[in-house]
Design a protein around this motif. Structure first.
Motif, mmCIF file in Angstrom:
data_model
loop_
_atom_site.group_PDB
_atom_site.id
_atom_site.type_symbol
_atom_site.label_atom_id
_atom_site.label_comp_id
_atom_site.label_asym_id
_atom_site.label_seq_id
_atom_site.Cartn_x
_atom_site.Cartn_y
_atom_site.Cartn_z
ATOM 1 N N VAL A 72 0.840 -1.205 0.000
ATOM 2 C CA VAL A 72 0.000 0.000 0.000
ATOM 3 C C VAL A 72 0.871 1.249 0.000
ATOM 4 C CG1 VAL A 72 -1.649 1.346 1.349
ATOM 5 C CG2 VAL A 72 -1.974 -1.120 1.082
ATOM 6 N N SER A 73 1.896 1.259 0.861
ATOM 7 C CA SER A 73 2.786 2.410 0.935
ATOM 8 C C SER A 73 3.537 2.616 -0.370
ATOM 9 C CB SER A 73 3.785 2.210 2.086
ATOM 10 O OG SER A 73 4.614 3.340 2.237
ATOM 11 N N LEU A 74 3.963 1.516 -0.998
ATOM 12 C CA LEU A 74 4.661 1.607 -2.279
ATOM 13 C C LEU A 74 3.733 2.157 -3.353
ATOM 14 C CD1 LEU A 74 7.578 0.857 -3.092
ATOM 15 C CD2 LEU A 74 6.671 -1.261 -4.059
ATOM 16 N N GLY A 75 2.477 1.713 -3.321
ATOM 17 C CA GLY A 75 1.502 2.216 -4.289
ATOM 18 C C GLY A 75 1.222 3.697 -4.095
ATOM 19 N N ILE A 76 1.127 4.123 -2.833
ATOM 20 C CA ILE A 76 0.889 5.535 -2.539
ATOM 21 C C ILE A 76 2.059 6.389 -3.040
ATOM 22 C CG2 ILE A 76 0.701 7.232 -0.684
ATOM 23 C CD1 ILE A 76 -1.874 5.757 -1.181
ATOM 24 N N GLU A 77 3.294 5.931 -2.813
ATOM 25 C CA GLU A 77 4.462 6.678 -3.281
ATOM 26 C C GLU A 77 4.475 6.771 -4.804
ATOM 27 O OE1 GLU A 77 8.099 5.199 -1.733
ATOM 28 O OE2 GLU A 77 7.626 5.730 0.352
ATOM 29 N N TYR A 78 4.128 5.685 -5.475
ATOM 30 C CA TYR A 78 4.081 5.695 -6.945
ATOM 31 C C TYR A 78 3.014 6.669 -7.438
ATOM 32 C CZ TYR A 78 3.554 4.030 -11.738
ATOM 33 O OH TYR A 78 3.466 3.959 -13.113
ATOM 34 N N LEU A 79 1.874 6.673 -6.756
ATOM 35 C CA LEU A 79 0.789 7.576 -7.127
ATOM 36 C C LEU A 79 1.190 9.036 -6.921
ATOM 37 C CD1 LEU A 79 -2.163 7.622 -8.101
ATOM 38 C CD2 LEU A 79 -2.875 7.584 -5.702
ATOM 39 N N GLN A 80 1.944 9.295 -5.842
ATOM 40 C CA GLN A 80 2.401 10.658 -5.581
ATOM 41 C C GLN A 80 3.371 11.143 -6.653
ATOM 42 O OE1 GLN A 80 3.586 9.731 -1.436
ATOM 43 N NE2 GLN A 80 2.508 11.603 -0.896
ATOM 44 N N ILE A 81 4.209 10.232 -7.136
ATOM 45 C CA ILE A 81 5.169 10.596 -8.179
ATOM 46 C C ILE A 81 4.448 10.933 -9.480
ATOM 47 C CG2 ILE A 81 7.045 9.703 -9.634
ATOM 48 C CD1 ILE A 81 7.976 8.074 -7.224
ATOM 49 N N LYS A 82 3.397 10.207 -9.785
ATOM 50 C CA LYS A 82 2.717 10.350 -11.066
ATOM 51 C C LYS A 82 1.665 11.459 -11.081
ATOM 52 C CE LYS A 82 4.751 7.044 -13.372
ATOM 53 N NZ LYS A 82 5.547 7.375 -14.587
ATOM 54 N N SER A 83 1.122 11.820 -9.930
ATOM 55 C CA SER A 83 -0.011 12.750 -9.914
ATOM 56 C C SER A 83 0.182 13.846 -8.873
ATOM 57 C CB SER A 83 -1.304 11.995 -9.617
ATOM 58 O OG SER A 83 -2.377 12.873 -9.397
ATOM 59 N N LYS A 84 0.139 15.096 -9.312
ATOM 60 C CA LYS A 84 0.222 16.219 -8.381
ATOM 61 C C LYS A 84 -1.023 16.297 -7.508
ATOM 62 C CE LYS A 84 1.151 21.161 -8.046
ATOM 63 N NZ LYS A 84 0.209 21.317 -6.948
ATOM 64 N N LYS A 85 -2.185 15.992 -8.074
ATOM 65 C CA LYS A 85 -3.407 16.002 -7.280
ATOM 66 C C LYS A 85 -3.321 15.011 -6.130
ATOM 67 C CE LYS A 85 -6.591 17.549 -10.921
ATOM 68 N NZ LYS A 85 -7.814 17.222 -11.684
ATOM 69 N N ALA A 86 -2.735 13.845 -6.424
ATOM 70 C CA ALA A 86 -2.567 12.845 -5.367
ATOM 71 C C ALA A 86 -1.609 13.354 -4.296
ATOM 72 C CB ALA A 86 -2.057 11.530 -5.960
ATOM 73 N N ARG A 87 -0.526 14.026 -4.706
ATOM 74 C CA ARG A 87 0.416 14.587 -3.735
ATOM 75 C C ARG A 87 -0.268 15.620 -2.846
ATOM 76 N NH1 ARG A 87 3.948 14.679 -8.199
ATOM 77 N NH2 ARG A 87 3.704 16.929 -8.458
ATOM 78 N N ASP A 88 -1.063 16.492 -3.475
ATOM 79 C CA ASP A 88 -1.753 17.519 -2.695
ATOM 80 C C ASP A 88 -2.762 16.911 -1.736
ATOM 81 O OD1 ASP A 88 -0.284 19.399 -4.047
ATOM 82 O OD2 ASP A 88 -1.869 19.852 -5.505
ATOM 83 N N LEU A 89 -3.425 15.838 -2.172
ATOM 84 C CA LEU A 89 -4.439 15.202 -1.329
ATOM 85 C C LEU A 89 -3.798 14.455 -0.165
ATOM 86 C CD1 LEU A 89 -7.394 14.391 -0.847
ATOM 87 C CD2 LEU A 89 -6.999 12.419 -2.351
ATOM 88 N N ILE A 90 -2.705 13.744 -0.422
ATOM 89 C CA ILE A 90 -2.082 12.897 0.596
ATOM 90 C C ILE A 90 -1.166 13.707 1.513
ATOM 91 C CG2 ILE A 90 -0.532 10.936 0.978
ATOM 92 C CD1 ILE A 90 -1.573 9.834 -1.736
ATOM 93 N N ASP A 91 -0.311 14.545 0.919
ATOM 94 C CA ASP A 91 0.668 15.299 1.709
ATOM 95 C C ASP A 91 0.178 16.683 2.089
ATOM 96 O OD1 ASP A 91 2.430 13.230 1.660
ATOM 97 O OD2 ASP A 91 3.611 13.991 -0.020
ATOM 98 N N SER A 92 -0.894 17.140 1.469
ATOM 99 C CA SER A 92 -1.408 18.500 1.619
ATOM 100 C C SER A 92 -0.470 19.488 0.938
ATOM 101 C CB SER A 92 -1.619 18.884 3.089
ATOM 102 O OG SER A 92 -0.386 19.146 3.726
ATOM 103 N N LYS A 93 -0.836 20.760 0.928
ATOM 104 C CA LYS A 93 -0.037 21.791 0.276
ATOM 105 C C LYS A 93 0.672 22.638 1.321
ATOM 106 C CE LYS A 93 -3.257 22.326 -3.639
ATOM 107 N NZ LYS A 93 -4.102 23.302 -4.384
ATOM 108 N N SER A 94 1.668 23.366 0.860
ATOM 109 C CA SER A 94 2.317 24.324 1.756
ATOM 110 C C SER A 94 1.353 25.490 2.017
ATOM 111 C CB SER A 94 3.619 24.837 1.139
ATOM 112 O OG SER A 94 3.365 25.423 -0.126
ATOM 113 N N THR A 95 1.481 26.100 3.179
ATOM 114 C CA THR A 95 0.592 27.184 3.586
ATOM 115 C C THR A 95 1.412 28.424 3.900
ATOM 116 O OG1 THR A 95 -0.939 25.568 4.557
ATOM 117 C CG2 THR A 95 -1.200 27.872 5.217
ATOM 118 N N VAL A 96 0.975 29.570 3.388
ATOM 119 C CA VAL A 96 1.669 30.833 3.635
ATOM 120 C C VAL A 96 1.369 31.307 5.052
ATOM 121 C CG1 VAL A 96 1.934 33.231 2.914
ATOM 122 C CG2 VAL A 96 1.552 31.451 1.194
ATOM 123 N N LEU A 97 2.417 31.590 5.823
ATOM 124 C CA LEU A 97 2.251 32.066 7.194
ATOM 125 C C LEU A 97 2.573 33.552 7.329
ATOM 126 C CD1 LEU A 97 3.835 29.085 9.162
ATOM 127 C CD2 LEU A 97 1.453 29.440 8.526
#
Length: 285
Positions: A72-97
């Motif tokens: 599962v973890s390997l699949g998630i990492e592969y998905l993050q590499i291939k899709s920016k939307k997946a990265r934003d959904l799983i890791d969230s985005k940076s936030t301006v402080l």
């Protein structure tokens, strides 16, 4: 098999499997973790501990569970590499402080960060006034990065119009009293040269903890005996002094001769050498 021996075998097998899975998942698992990687690390670690001591369960069930989490973890990492939307959904985005020196209070509340925590993170980056910050964000891994306003940034050679040559990589030539032949060969140096340098500073090989040679050929050495003072490298300073002496000699020749052509030649050479000295001085200082 005695229970204590079975626990030892299970623990060793679990440790080996956990090590292999972690290596296969990559270095991100041992760096700043994302949300999912944090959950994965805790879960696999818990399964490993459970597998080690619970002798009443079948050991292969724990390995199956670890394998599923790994896949599962390997699949998630592969998905993050291939899709920016997946990265934003799983890791969230940076936030301006902070923006233009103004703290974004709503974003602080969103990330559950207090003003004290923000200022603490800024102080760790040698920033003591929030008003000096042009832009600050909290990254998905929880790190806060900040960019100072232009007027508060330190001067660089580029700001002064000074060109700096790329800094060559230093090579470690002695570790724990042992000579490293590969770095020496990379620099085009030999063991004979190394022993000569050790003789210059008056130390023996077995007293050397660490020795490095920078890209300019300067030799640095750290000794086991911290009471012994090692002379600092003087190659750069010596070269700069020689260049200045040559320029002074040319200027003197130009002043001492009565022949017009010779005076012009020495004067021109002196000016050119002075220009060279000014260009290389930042590298040799």
């Amino acid at each position: 098999m005695p229970i204590w021996l079975e626990v030892i075998v299970r623990t060793l097998v679990s440790a080996v499997i956990l090590f292999l899975l972690t290596r296969m998942l990559g270095k991100r698992q041992i760096s700043q973790l994302s949300f999912f990687e944090y959950i994965t690390g805790i879960t696999i670690g818990s399964i490993t501990a459970y597998l080690s001591v619970d002798v009443d369960t079948h050991w292969y069930l724990g390995i199956v569970s670890m394998a599923v989490w790994f896949l599962v973890s390997l699949g998630i990492e592969y998905l993050q590499i291939k899709s920016k939307k997946a990265r934003d959904l799983i890791d969230s985005k940076s936030t301006v402080l902070i923006k233009d020196g103004k703290i974004m209070e709503e974003n602080l509340k969103k990330e559950k960060i207090t003003n004290d925590e923000l200022l603490e993170q800024l102080r760790k980056k040698s920033i003591f006034q929030a008003a000096q910050v042009e832009f600050a964000v909290i990254e998905p891994d929880g790190q806060i990065n900040a960019l100072l306003k232009k007027e508060y940034q330190p001067l660089t050679p580029s700001d002064l119009g000074i060109k700096i040559a790329p800094e060559p990589e230093p090579q470690t030539v002695i570790i724990d009293g042992n000579i490293m032949d590969e770095p020496l060969a990379t620099l085009g140096l030999s063991r004979r040269w190394l022993h000569t340098e050790l003789e210059k500073v008056g130390v023996s090989l077995d007293n050397v903890n660490l020795a490095q040679v920078d890209g300019y050929g300067q030799f640095y050495v750290d000794l086991y005996d911290d009471q012994v003072q090692v002379p600092q490298p003087q190659e750069k300073a010596s070269l700069l002094a020689q260049l200045k002496k040559c320029e002074a000699d040319l200027e003197m020749f130009a002043l001492s001769t009565d022949e017009a052509s010779a005076k012009q030649m020495y004067g021109t050479c002196s000016e050119k050498l002075m220009k060279v000295i000014n260009e290389v001085k930042p590298l040799l200082s």
